[in-house]
Write a protein that holds these residues in place. Structure first.
Motif, PDB file in Angstrom:
ATOM      1  N   GLN A   1       0.966  -0.876  -0.041  1.00  0.00           N
ATOM      2  CA  GLN A   1       0.195   0.309   0.059  1.00  0.00           C
ATOM      3  C   GLN A   1       1.070   1.194   0.386  1.00  0.00           C
ATOM      4  OE1 GLN A   1      -2.145  -0.120   3.246  1.00  0.00           O
ATOM      5  NE2 GLN A   1      -3.900  -1.900   2.236  1.00  0.00           N
ATOM      6  N   GLN A   2       1.839   1.650   0.792  1.00  0.00           N
ATOM      7  CA  GLN A   2       2.860   2.352   0.779  1.00  0.00           C
ATOM      8  C   GLN A   2       3.300   2.977  -0.679  1.00  0.00           C
ATOM      9  OE1 GLN A   2       5.668   1.589   3.832  1.00  0.00           O
ATOM     10  NE2 GLN A   2       4.171   2.219   5.421  1.00  0.00           N
ATOM     11  N   GLN A   3       4.050   1.279  -1.115  1.00  0.00           N
ATOM     12  CA  GLN A   3       4.489   1.091  -3.072  1.00  0.00           C
ATOM     13  C   GLN A   3       3.118   2.034  -3.499  1.00  0.00           C
ATOM     14  OE1 GLN A   3       6.048  -2.031  -4.134  1.00  0.00           O
ATOM     15  NE2 GLN A   3       6.673  -0.587  -5.593  1.00  0.00           N
ATOM     16  N   GLU A   4       2.416   1.577  -3.461  1.00  0.00           N
ATOM     17  CA  GLU A   4       1.485   2.458  -4.812  1.00  0.00           C
ATOM     18  C   GLU A   4       0.694   3.544  -4.453  1.00  0.00           C
ATOM     19  OE1 GLU A   4      -2.086   0.071  -4.177  1.00  0.00           O
ATOM     20  OE2 GLU A   4      -1.702  -1.695  -5.202  1.00  0.00           O
ATOM     21  N   LEU A   5       1.260   3.952  -2.673  1.00  0.00           N
ATOM     22  CA  LEU A   5       0.472   5.413  -2.380  1.00  0.00           C
ATOM     23  C   LEU A   5       2.089   6.370  -3.077  1.00  0.00           C
ATOM     24  CD1 LEU A   5      -1.411   7.948  -0.911  1.00  0.00           C
ATOM     25  CD2 LEU A   5       0.136   6.518   1.060  1.00  0.00           C
TER      26      LEU A   5
ATOM     27  N   GLN B   1       3.462   5.493  -6.144  1.00  0.00           N
ATOM     28  CA  GLN B   1       3.164   5.313  -7.587  1.00  0.00           C
ATOM     29  C   GLN B   1       2.290   7.010  -7.386  1.00  0.00           C
ATOM     30  OE1 GLN B   1       2.952   1.468  -8.081  1.00  0.00           O
ATOM     31  NE2 GLN B   1       4.756   1.325  -7.990  1.00  0.00           N
ATOM     32  N   MET B   2       1.860   6.484  -6.802  1.00  0.00           N
ATOM     33  CA  MET B   2       0.721   7.589  -7.481  1.00  0.00           C
ATOM     34  C   MET B   2       0.916   9.083  -6.942  1.00  0.00           C
ATOM     35  SD  MET B   2      -3.062   6.152  -5.531  1.00  0.00           S
ATOM     36  CE  MET B   2      -3.790   6.850  -5.780  1.00  0.00           C
ATOM     37  N   ARG B   3       2.090   9.490  -6.042  1.00  0.00           N
ATOM     38  CA  ARG B   3       2.358  10.849  -5.700  1.00  0.00           C
ATOM     39  C   ARG B   3       3.145  10.999  -6.845  1.00  0.00           C
ATOM     40  NH1 ARG B   3       3.115  10.204   0.552  1.00  0.00           N
ATOM     41  NH2 ARG B   3       1.067  10.157   1.467  1.00  0.00           N
ATOM     42  N   GLN B   4       3.564  10.308  -7.157  1.00  0.00           N
ATOM     43  CA  GLN B   4       4.829  10.379  -8.092  1.00  0.00           C
ATOM     44  C   GLN B   4       4.122  10.997  -9.238  1.00  0.00           C
ATOM     45  OE1 GLN B   4       8.008  10.503  -7.553  1.00  0.00           O
ATOM     46  NE2 GLN B   4       8.603  11.303 -10.083  1.00  0.00           N
ATOM     47  N   ARG B   5       3.294   9.623  -9.741  1.00  0.00           N
ATOM     48  CA  ARG B   5       2.259   9.979 -11.043  1.00  0.00           C
ATOM     49  C   ARG B   5       1.925  11.880 -11.022  1.00  0.00           C
ATOM     50  NH1 ARG B   5      -0.976   6.600 -10.390  1.00  0.00           N
ATOM     51  NH2 ARG B   5       0.585   5.048 -10.849  1.00  0.00           N
ATOM     52  N   ASP B   6       1.143  11.835 -10.090  1.00  0.00           N
ATOM     53  CA  ASP B   6       0.392  13.597  -9.763  1.00  0.00           C
ATOM     54  C   ASP B   6       1.951  14.910  -9.137  1.00  0.00           C
ATOM     55  OD1 ASP B   6      -2.153  12.413  -9.227  1.00  0.00           O
ATOM     56  OD2 ASP B   6      -1.608  12.039  -7.060  1.00  0.00           O
TER      57      ASP B   6
ATOM     58  N   ASN C   1       4.590  14.556 -11.824  1.00  0.00           N
ATOM     59  CA  ASN C   1       4.914  14.349 -13.427  1.00  0.00           C
ATOM     60  C   ASN C   1       3.915  15.465 -14.206  1.00  0.00           C
ATOM     61  OD1 ASN C   1       7.088  12.705 -12.029  1.00  0.00           O
ATOM     62  ND2 ASN C   1       6.507  10.958 -12.585  1.00  0.00           N
TER      63      ASN C   1
END
Length: 258
Positions: free
Chosen positions: A164-168, A170-175, A177
């Protein structure tokens, strides 16, 4: 009488033999009286190291003296052999790089690249399905509230938390970008006008190199691009397999092991 007949025929044809002779002599005047001689014979390989190597090999066979003509002959033979090898390997490389897709006399029987892409897509879908199953198991383990937990259950909960922390992240990195791209704005394409100037943000930059670079209206120089034939190890292995004296050589076996 024969000469008179020839002169009469030439005169009837409108040809003046004296003028033609003078013209031929004037055209080939640089060759008249010139003395031709052969060029100096320059060996392809360095003579001193090659002579030393030949003497070392000759001593094993009981030969003590090797004249200089032998060194020159072996040097020229090496050059000729190397030229032959390069020519044959170049032909093999050109045949490998030749494409028959647009040839009307050939039709495609198999497409290995499409088959590999299909198998890669199957593997990707299978991996995605296994990841989804593992994710569901981890989520179920994270949601369970049993009082007595075994070590395996605790490990699954810890792994689910890390996932869950890894998915969170990745979402923050995508946002981040997407926000950065929105702040930069749409990218402007570089336009090349008819005068040969590269337009960037409304300013013209010349394409001419060297001291003439900069602004200008001169026509850009177009240098012909030299075609380079790149020979790889596979082409050389194919060449050695076709040669009778190299098909069972130690060099071929060493190349196959690389």
């Amino acid at each position: 009488r024969d000469d008179d007949d020839i002169n009469d025929v030439a005169s009837m044809a409108g040809v003046n033999l004296n003028e033609e002779s003078a013209r031929i002599m004037a055209t080939n005047s640089d060759l008249v009286g010139a003395q031709m001689q052969s060029c100096k014979d320059e060996p392809f390989l360095a003579a001193v190291p090659l002579h030393k190597r030949i003497l070392e090999t000759a001593k094993k066979l009981g030969i003590t003296d090797v004249p200089a003509e032998v060194v020159t002959f072996i040097s020229h033979a090496t050059q000729s052999r190397l030229r032959t090898v390069i020519e044959k390997v170049t032909v093999i490389t050109q045949h490998r790089m030749e494409s028959y897709k647009d040839d009307e006399w050939y039709e495609q029987a198999t497409d290995v690249r499409s088959q590999l892409k299909f198998f890669e897509q199957l593997e990707r879908l299978e991996k995605q399905r296994k990841d989804e199953q593992e994710r569901e198991i981890l989520l179920k383990a994270a949601k369970s509230r049993s009082r007595q937990e075994d070590p395996e259950q605790a490990r699954l909960k810890q792994k689910a938390k890390e996932m869950q922390q890894q998915e969170l992240a990745q979402m923050r990195q995508r946002d981040a970008n997407l926000t950065a791209l929105a702040a930069i704005g749409p990218r402007k394409k570089r336009k090349l006008d008819a005068s040969g100037l590269l337009t960037i943000g409304g300013e013209g930059v010349g394409l001419c190199g060297g001291s003439q670079a900069g602004l200008g209206t001169g026509s850009p120089r177009q240098y012909p691009r030299q075609k380079i034939t790149r020979v790889n190890l596979r082409d050389f292995i194919f060449y050695m397999e076709q040669e009778r004296e190299m098909s069972h050589s130690l060099l071929l076996y060493r190349a196959l092991l690389k």
